[in-house]
Design an enzyme around this catalytic site. Structure first.
Site, PDB file in Angstrom:
ATOM      1  N   CYS A   1       0.817  -1.204   0.000  1.00 23.68           N
ATOM      2  CA  CYS A   1       0.000   0.000   0.000  1.00 23.68           C
ATOM      3  C   CYS A   1       0.860   1.267   0.000  1.00 23.68           C
ATOM      4  O   CYS A   1       1.625   1.511  -0.912  1.00 23.68           O
ATOM      5  CB  CYS A   1      -0.982  -0.063   1.168  1.00 23.68           C
ATOM      6  SG  CYS A   1      -2.413   1.008   1.025  1.00 23.68           S
ATOM      7  N   HIS A   2       0.768   2.087   1.044  1.00 25.92           N
ATOM      8  CA  HIS A   2       1.532   3.325   1.153  1.00 25.92           C
ATOM      9  C   HIS A   2       2.925   3.111   1.766  1.00 25.92           C
ATOM     10  O   HIS A   2       3.712   4.051   1.857  1.00 25.92           O
ATOM     11  CB  HIS A   2       0.769   4.348   2.016  1.00 25.92           C
ATOM     12  CG  HIS A   2      -0.429   4.924   1.342  1.00 25.92           C
ATOM     13  ND1 HIS A   2      -1.620   4.245   1.248  1.00 25.92           N
ATOM     14  CD2 HIS A   2      -0.617   6.112   0.720  1.00 25.92           C
ATOM     15  CE1 HIS A   2      -2.502   4.998   0.612  1.00 25.92           C
ATOM     16  NE2 HIS A   2      -1.914   6.137   0.274  1.00 25.92           N
TER      17      HIS A   2
END
Length: 184
Positions: free
Chosen positions: A113-114
């Protein structure tokens, strides 16, 4: 239960608040089911606050902090996502150095994800191909990486193997590839 990574201890680096819970708990379970020992590492001792997107979820006990943990203790590193989690970590020099240490030691890293924000700050994505949450595409390209829109990407172009995924929907593939890479 398989014993693919029996006897290996895997660091899970998270901020005191903001980790996406499922991106912590699913890889954690995968490591345990493969015979490994996950350890929760943070910048602060005590408990970390996880989230389901923007809503508070469960808290988890920290096993150790980055300032007293050594890369040598671990066979690999998992970086869960959530927006706030890596955004906080990339501003913490000890956390950035901890993540970078796995690359310097040639140990596998998995980020979802991030989480690649922390890797951008550690300056370890240049010349590598990876995936992430789509909004990081420009950040990764600006840091010298090649971004691909794939469920999971395993990059071996560098000092270590890097497993990346885009989002919670990719967790099954992310967990499978992470365990495969941790086998060594």
């Amino acid at each position: 239960m398989t014993t693919d990574i029996q006897g290996k201890t895997i660091a899970f680096l998270v901020a005191p608040e903001g980790v996406e819970q499922v991106e912590l708990t699913e890889p954690w379970k995968a490591v345990e089911q493969a015979g490994g020992t996950p350890r929760l590492i943070s910048t602060d001792s005590g408990r970390v606050q996880a989230f389901h997107h923007l809503d508070k979820a469960d808290t988890f006990a920290v096993d150790s902090t980055v300032d007293v943990s050594s890369i040598e203790e671990f066979a690999g590193l998992v970086l869960p996502g959530g927006v706030a989690n890596p955004d906080y970590l990339r501003m913490q020099p000890n956390a950035v150095a901890f993540a970078k240490g796995f690359f310097e030691a040639g140990k596998p890293v998995a980020a979802i994800c991030h989480a690649p924000w922390t890797l951008i700050e550690a300056d370890v994505v240049r010349g590598r191909t990876l995936t992430s949450w789509p909004s990081l595409r420009t950040d990764l390209r600006n840091a010298g990486a090649t971004w691909v829109d794939e469920e999971v990407h395993v990059c071996t172009d560098g000092p270590n193997t890097l497993v990346t995924s885009r989002m919670p929907d990719d967790l099954k593939a992310f967990c499978q590839q992470t365990v495969e890479v941790l086998k060594g």
